[in-house]
Write a protein that holds these residues in place. Structure first.
Motif, mmCIF file in Angstrom:
data_model
loop_
_atom_site.group_PDB
_atom_site.id
_atom_site.type_symbol
_atom_site.label_atom_id
_atom_site.label_comp_id
_atom_site.label_asym_id
_atom_site.label_seq_id
_atom_site.Cartn_x
_atom_site.Cartn_y
_atom_site.Cartn_z
ATOM 1 N N GLY A 170 26.783 67.419 -80.945
ATOM 2 C CA GLY A 170 25.979 67.834 -82.206
ATOM 3 C C GLY A 170 26.198 67.755 -83.420
ATOM 4 O O GLY A 170 27.688 67.043 -83.182
ATOM 5 N N GLY A 171 25.595 67.287 -84.852
ATOM 6 C CA GLY A 171 26.385 67.646 -85.972
ATOM 7 C C GLY A 171 26.092 67.891 -86.575
ATOM 8 O O GLY A 171 24.506 68.415 -86.749
ATOM 9 N N LEU A 172 26.492 68.850 -87.527
ATOM 10 C CA LEU A 172 25.469 70.162 -88.072
ATOM 11 C C LEU A 172 25.939 69.531 -89.801
ATOM 12 O O LEU A 172 27.573 69.287 -89.746
ATOM 13 N N LEU A 207 27.655 74.351 -79.205
ATOM 14 C CA LEU A 207 26.981 72.660 -79.009
ATOM 15 C C LEU A 207 27.038 73.411 -76.985
ATOM 16 O O LEU A 207 26.696 71.718 -76.504
ATOM 17 N N GLU A 208 27.227 74.672 -76.538
ATOM 18 C CA GLU A 208 27.144 73.985 -74.778
ATOM 19 C C GLU A 208 25.382 74.381 -74.494
ATOM 20 O O GLU A 208 24.963 73.692 -73.766
ATOM 21 N N THR A 209 25.225 75.734 -75.037
ATOM 22 C CA THR A 209 23.489 75.420 -75.553
ATOM 23 C C THR A 209 22.703 75.244 -76.246
ATOM 24 O O THR A 209 21.294 74.943 -76.058
ATOM 25 N N PHE A 210 23.423 74.745 -76.748
ATOM 26 C CA PHE A 210 22.390 74.218 -78.560
ATOM 27 C C PHE A 210 21.238 75.752 -79.242
ATOM 28 O O PHE A 210 20.988 75.039 -79.618
ATOM 29 N N ALA A 255 30.129 69.576 -77.051
ATOM 30 C CA ALA A 255 30.983 70.714 -75.909
ATOM 31 C C ALA A 255 31.704 70.446 -75.757
ATOM 32 O O ALA A 255 32.212 69.889 -75.345
ATOM 33 N N PRO A 256 32.401 71.454 -75.421
ATOM 34 C CA PRO A 256 32.032 73.356 -75.700
ATOM 35 C C PRO A 256 32.596 73.901 -77.014
ATOM 36 O O PRO A 256 31.872 75.235 -77.076
ATOM 37 N N LEU A 265 21.413 70.614 -87.431
ATOM 38 C CA LEU A 265 22.481 70.800 -87.073
ATOM 39 C C LEU A 265 21.357 69.925 -86.383
ATOM 40 O O LEU A 265 20.248 70.234 -85.512
ATOM 41 N N ILE A 266 21.903 68.304 -85.708
ATOM 42 C CA ILE A 266 21.124 67.999 -85.281
ATOM 43 C C ILE A 266 21.741 67.366 -83.837
ATOM 44 O O ILE A 266 23.106 67.610 -83.786
#
Length: 156
Positions: free
Chosen positions: A38-40, A139-142, A13-14, A29-30
């Motif tokens: 996070g990873g995509l 990645l801020e809020t998922f 994030a962000p 997305l993990i």
């Protein structure tokens, strides 16, 4: 940050992670909410075993290789990870009636099985159908925005 076909990226994030062209492919997305990491992954095929005899294999192309590799990299960045997953894609782009020819259905099963083996719960998914999709992970809020060709946008 854009993720191409048969690739994955890890960020924090962000930033946003974006992948386009999810037909039979799966966007996975993990993420770990506490760290904001996070990873995509944009997976093309379910299983690398039929390709083992080749001298070079792109691990990011296959569910059984890409997800464990991405998770291992993420674990090096996060002290006590609590991973969750969201998956998108796996369309039946060619209207095959059986799962042996339907790469999308096989990809869904492979991703779900690999995540189960990794003990990562899938908390949301938008899979199947017959239309291509774009996946945007915040990645801020998922929150994941799924833009579907000729349909309305879905949020996971």
């Amino acid at each position: 940050m854009r993720i191409g076909i048969a690739d994955y990226k890890i960020s924090q994030a962000p930033n946003n992670l974006i992948t386009v062209g999810l037909g039979s492919c799966i966007g996975t997305l993990i993420y770990d909410e506490r760290s904001g990491i996070g990873g995509l992954s944009h997976i093309m095929l379910p299983d690398s075993r039929p390709f083992e005899k080749r001298s070079t294999v792109n691990a990011a192309k296959f569910a059984n290789l890409a997800l464990p590799k991405m998770v291992d990299e993420m674990k090096r960045q996060i002290r006590f990870p609590h991973f969750k997953a969201k998956i998108v894609g796996g369309a039946n782009m060619f209207n095959f009636d059986n799962n042996t020819q339907n790469v999308g259905a096989r990809n869904i099963m492979a991703v779900e099985e690999t995540l189960k083996q990794l003990r990562i719960p899938i908390i949301a998914k938008h899979v199947g159908g017959s239309n291509g999709q774009t996946m945007v992970a915040d990645l801020e809020t998922f929150q994941v925005m799924v833009r579907i060709v000729h349909q309305e946008t879905v949020y996971l």
